[in-house]
Write a protein that holds these residues in place. Structure first.
Motif, PDB file in Angstrom:
ATOM      1  N   ILE A 137      -4.737  12.450  -2.841  1.00 10.45           N
ATOM      2  CA  ILE A 137      -5.120  12.330  -1.433  1.00 10.45           C
ATOM      3  C   ILE A 137      -5.992  11.074  -1.383  1.00 10.45           C
ATOM      4  O   ILE A 137      -6.899  10.906  -2.199  1.00 10.45           O
ATOM      5  CB  ILE A 137      -5.944  13.548  -0.960  1.00 10.45           C
ATOM      6  CG1 ILE A 137      -5.192  14.860  -1.207  1.00 10.45           C
ATOM      7  CG2 ILE A 137      -6.346  13.379   0.500  1.00 10.45           C
ATOM      8  CD1 ILE A 137      -3.933  15.036  -0.413  1.00 10.45           C
ATOM      9  N   SER A 138      -5.727  10.187  -0.424  1.00 12.34           N
ATOM     10  CA  SER A 138      -6.415   8.896  -0.405  1.00 12.34           C
ATOM     11  C   SER A 138      -6.873   8.531   1.000  1.00 12.34           C
ATOM     12  O   SER A 138      -6.168   8.792   1.976  1.00 12.34           O
ATOM     13  CB  SER A 138      -5.475   7.803  -0.912  1.00 12.34           C
ATOM     14  OG  SER A 138      -6.099   6.546  -0.850  1.00 12.34           O
ATOM     15  N   ASP A 139      -8.021   7.891   1.071  1.00 11.52           N
ATOM     16  CA  ASP A 139      -8.489   7.356   2.362  1.00 11.52           C
ATOM     17  C   ASP A 139      -8.175   5.866   2.487  1.00 11.52           C
ATOM     18  O   ASP A 139      -8.602   5.217   3.430  1.00 11.52           O
ATOM     19  CB  ASP A 139      -9.982   7.614   2.551  1.00 11.52           C
ATOM     20  CG  ASP A 139     -10.854   6.927   1.515  1.00 11.52           C
ATOM     21  OD1 ASP A 139     -10.321   6.284   0.579  1.00 11.52           O
ATOM     22  OD2 ASP A 139     -12.094   7.023   1.632  1.00 11.52           O
ATOM     23  N   GLN A 140      -7.392   5.355   1.543  1.00 13.27           N
ATOM     24  CA  GLN A 140      -7.003   3.946   1.549  1.00 13.27           C
ATOM     25  C   GLN A 140      -5.531   3.803   1.946  1.00 13.27           C
ATOM     26  O   GLN A 140      -4.752   4.731   1.776  1.00 13.27           O
ATOM     27  CB  GLN A 140      -7.207   3.339   0.156  1.00 13.27           C
ATOM     28  CG  GLN A 140      -8.651   3.369  -0.322  1.00 13.27           C
ATOM     29  CD  GLN A 140      -9.558   2.584   0.606  1.00 13.27           C
ATOM     30  OE1 GLN A 140      -9.306   1.420   0.904  1.00 13.27           O
ATOM     31  NE2 GLN A 140     -10.621   3.227   1.078  1.00 13.27           N
ATOM     32  N   PRO A 141      -5.133   2.623   2.448  1.00  8.28           N
ATOM     33  CA  PRO A 141      -3.719   2.412   2.784  1.00  8.28           C
ATOM     34  C   PRO A 141      -2.821   2.700   1.576  1.00  8.28           C
ATOM     35  O   PRO A 141      -3.188   2.420   0.427  1.00  8.28           O
ATOM     36  CB  PRO A 141      -3.667   0.933   3.177  1.00  8.28           C
ATOM     37  CG  PRO A 141      -5.046   0.644   3.682  1.00  8.28           C
ATOM     38  CD  PRO A 141      -5.964   1.458   2.801  1.00  8.28           C
ATOM     39  N   LEU A 142      -1.653   3.274   1.849  1.00  5.58           N
ATOM     40  CA  LEU A 142      -0.732   3.670   0.787  1.00  5.58           C
ATOM     41  C   LEU A 142       0.234   2.547   0.448  1.00  5.58           C
ATOM     42  O   LEU A 142       0.633   1.767   1.307  1.00  5.58           O
ATOM     43  CB  LEU A 142       0.055   4.903   1.230  1.00  5.58           C
ATOM     44  CG  LEU A 142      -0.781   6.108   1.667  1.00  5.58           C
ATOM     45  CD1 LEU A 142       0.131   7.293   1.971  1.00  5.58           C
ATOM     46  CD2 LEU A 142      -1.821   6.479   0.630  1.00  5.58           C
ATOM     47  N   ASP A 143       0.622   2.499  -0.824  1.00  7.68           N
ATOM     48  CA  ASP A 143       1.544   1.486  -1.332  1.00  7.68           C
ATOM     49  C   ASP A 143       2.796   2.174  -1.875  1.00  7.68           C
ATOM     50  O   ASP A 143       2.766   2.763  -2.964  1.00  7.68           O
ATOM     51  CB  ASP A 143       0.859   0.683  -2.436  1.00  7.68           C
ATOM     52  CG  ASP A 143       1.753  -0.376  -3.049  1.00  7.68           C
ATOM     53  OD1 ASP A 143       2.882  -0.599  -2.554  1.00  7.68           O
ATOM     54  OD2 ASP A 143       1.309  -0.999  -4.037  1.00  7.68           O
ATOM     55  N   PRO A 144       3.910   2.124  -1.130  1.00  7.59           N
ATOM     56  CA  PRO A 144       5.136   2.766  -1.610  1.00  7.59           C
ATOM     57  C   PRO A 144       5.587   2.267  -2.979  1.00  7.59           C
ATOM     58  O   PRO A 144       6.126   3.043  -3.770  1.00  7.59           O
ATOM     59  CB  PRO A 144       6.164   2.415  -0.532  1.00  7.59           C
ATOM     60  CG  PRO A 144       5.351   2.200   0.708  1.00  7.59           C
ATOM     61  CD  PRO A 144       4.077   1.557   0.210  1.00  7.59           C
ATOM     62  N   ALA A 145       5.352   1.003  -3.298  1.00  5.41           N
ATOM     63  CA  ALA A 145       5.759   0.466  -4.601  1.00  5.41           C
ATOM     64  C   ALA A 145       5.017   1.160  -5.738  1.00  5.41           C
ATOM     65  O   ALA A 145       5.588   1.412  -6.807  1.00  5.41           O
ATOM     66  CB  ALA A 145       5.534  -1.043  -4.648  1.00  5.41           C
ATOM     67  N   GLU A 146       3.752   1.494  -5.539  1.00  5.64           N
ATOM     68  CA  GLU A 146       2.972   2.202  -6.558  1.00  5.64           C
ATOM     69  C   GLU A 146       3.562   3.587  -6.811  1.00  5.64           C
ATOM     70  O   GLU A 146       3.691   4.023  -7.966  1.00  5.64           O
ATOM     71  CB  GLU A 146       1.512   2.343  -6.114  1.00  5.64           C
ATOM     72  CG  GLU A 146       0.686   3.211  -7.045  1.00  5.64           C
ATOM     73  CD  GLU A 146      -0.659   3.633  -6.482  1.00  5.64           C
ATOM     74  OE1 GLU A 146      -1.534   3.963  -7.306  1.00  5.64           O
ATOM     75  OE2 GLU A 146      -0.836   3.656  -5.247  1.00  5.64           O
ATOM     76  N   VAL A 147       3.932   4.275  -5.749  1.00  2.07           N
ATOM     77  CA  VAL A 147       4.472   5.628  -5.881  1.00  2.07           C
ATOM     78  C   VAL A 147       5.846   5.581  -6.549  1.00  2.07           C
ATOM     79  O   VAL A 147       6.140   6.364  -7.448  1.00  2.07           O
ATOM     80  CB  VAL A 147       4.520   6.325  -4.502  1.00  2.07           C
ATOM     81  CG1 VAL A 147       5.068   7.739  -4.633  1.00  2.07           C
ATOM     82  CG2 VAL A 147       3.119   6.357  -3.870  1.00  2.07           C
ATOM     83  N   GLU A 148       6.672   4.637  -6.145  1.00  2.00           N
ATOM     84  CA  GLU A 148       7.987   4.485  -6.776  1.00  2.00           C
ATOM     85  C   GLU A 148       7.849   4.157  -8.261  1.00  2.00           C
ATOM     86  O   GLU A 148       8.537   4.743  -9.105  1.00  2.00           O
ATOM     87  CB  GLU A 148       8.796   3.393  -6.083  1.00  2.00           C
ATOM     88  CG  GLU A 148      10.156   3.181  -6.709  1.00  2.00           C
ATOM     89  CD  GLU A 148      10.983   2.109  -6.033  1.00  2.00           C
ATOM     90  OE1 GLU A 148      12.144   1.937  -6.452  1.00  2.00           O
ATOM     91  OE2 GLU A 148      10.498   1.436  -5.111  1.00  2.00           O
ATOM     92  N   ALA A 149       6.961   3.233  -8.590  1.00  2.00           N
ATOM     93  CA  ALA A 149       6.777   2.820  -9.985  1.00  2.00           C
ATOM     94  C   ALA A 149       6.343   3.988 -10.876  1.00  2.00           C
ATOM     95  O   ALA A 149       6.651   4.014 -12.062  1.00  2.00           O
ATOM     96  CB  ALA A 149       5.769   1.683 -10.069  1.00  2.00           C
ATOM     97  N   ALA A 150       5.664   4.963 -10.281  1.00  2.00           N
ATOM     98  CA  ALA A 150       5.178   6.102 -11.060  1.00  2.00           C
ATOM     99  C   ALA A 150       6.307   6.981 -11.589  1.00  2.00           C
ATOM    100  O   ALA A 150       6.109   7.716 -12.554  1.00  2.00           O
ATOM    101  CB  ALA A 150       4.216   6.937 -10.211  1.00  2.00           C
ATOM    102  N   VAL A 151       7.496   6.915 -10.974  1.00  2.00           N
ATOM    103  CA  VAL A 151       8.581   7.813 -11.379  1.00  2.00           C
ATOM    104  C   VAL A 151       9.800   7.099 -11.958  1.00  2.00           C
ATOM    105  O   VAL A 151      10.752   7.757 -12.381  1.00  2.00           O
ATOM    106  CB  VAL A 151       9.030   8.722 -10.210  1.00  2.00           C
ATOM    107  CG1 VAL A 151       7.888   9.597  -9.734  1.00  2.00           C
ATOM    108  CG2 VAL A 151       9.625   7.920  -9.074  1.00  2.00           C
ATOM    109  N   THR A 152       9.809   5.792 -11.966  1.00  2.00           N
ATOM    110  CA  THR A 152      10.987   5.078 -12.463  1.00  2.00           C
ATOM    111  C   THR A 152      10.982   5.000 -13.980  1.00  2.00           C
ATOM    112  O   THR A 152       9.946   5.104 -14.619  1.00  2.00           O
ATOM    113  CB  THR A 152      11.076   3.658 -11.863  1.00  2.00           C
ATOM    114  OG1 THR A 152       9.896   2.945 -12.209  1.00  2.00           O
ATOM    115  CG2 THR A 152      11.227   3.695 -10.360  1.00  2.00           C
ATOM    116  N   GLY A 153      12.155   4.837 -14.541  1.00  2.00           N
ATOM    117  CA  GLY A 153      12.283   4.720 -15.988  1.00  2.00           C
ATOM    118  C   GLY A 153      13.738   4.558 -16.378  1.00  2.00           C
ATOM    119  O   GLY A 153      14.634   4.738 -15.555  1.00  2.00           O
TER     120      GLY A 153
END
Length: 144
Positions: free
Chosen positions: A13-29
């Protein structure tokens, strides 16, 4: 096979703007041929009314609930998942939620991503205050 801890790369949970690239990078492989990323943005209308802004508030344990939902889904599907939800004041076009799931094939990734978004919406204690263009507002127990 990966453990649940390694499959839930990001649940925050974040009070900062979200970065879709960060979330995508977390699951790629290299094992995954499909990654589905869902972004929920603040829109300018709801229920026939013009919306000027949103404010999200979360229960103090909301991140724990989010981690639990992510872990359960990752275990059930055997797939890596990531989810971040924003809290605080948001304006039209801001990302409210970003969720990502990777799988060997697209059908699995789409299905798991849709299930994850639905579970977050129904199980994570986050409330949305919609501010309408006429100055009125309402609280909704909803996510994204």
């Amino acid at each position: 096979m990966a453990t649940t801890e390694t499959m839930v790369q990001l649940a925050r949970i974040s009070d900062q703007p979200l970065d879709p690239a960060e979330v995508e990078a977390a699951v790629t492989g290299p094992h995954y041929g499909a990654t589905v990323v869902f972004t929920g943005k603040v829109r300018d209308h709801d229920g026939g009314q013009a919306v000027s802004a949103l404010e999200y508030s979360a229960h103090p344990q909301a991140e724990r609930f989010l981690r639990t939902v992510c872990a359960e889904l990752a275990t059930a599907h055997g797939l890596p998942v990531a989810a971040v939800h924003r809290v605080g004041a948001l304006t039209i076009g801001d990302y409210a939620i970003v969720v990502a799931v990777s799988a060997a094939h697209r059908a699995e990734a789409f299905a798991a991503c849709a299930e994850l978004v639905d579970r977050i919406k129904h199980e994570v204690p986050i409330w949305k205050r919609q501010v309408f263009a006429d100055g009125l507002s309402e609280w909704v127990n909803a996510c994204g």
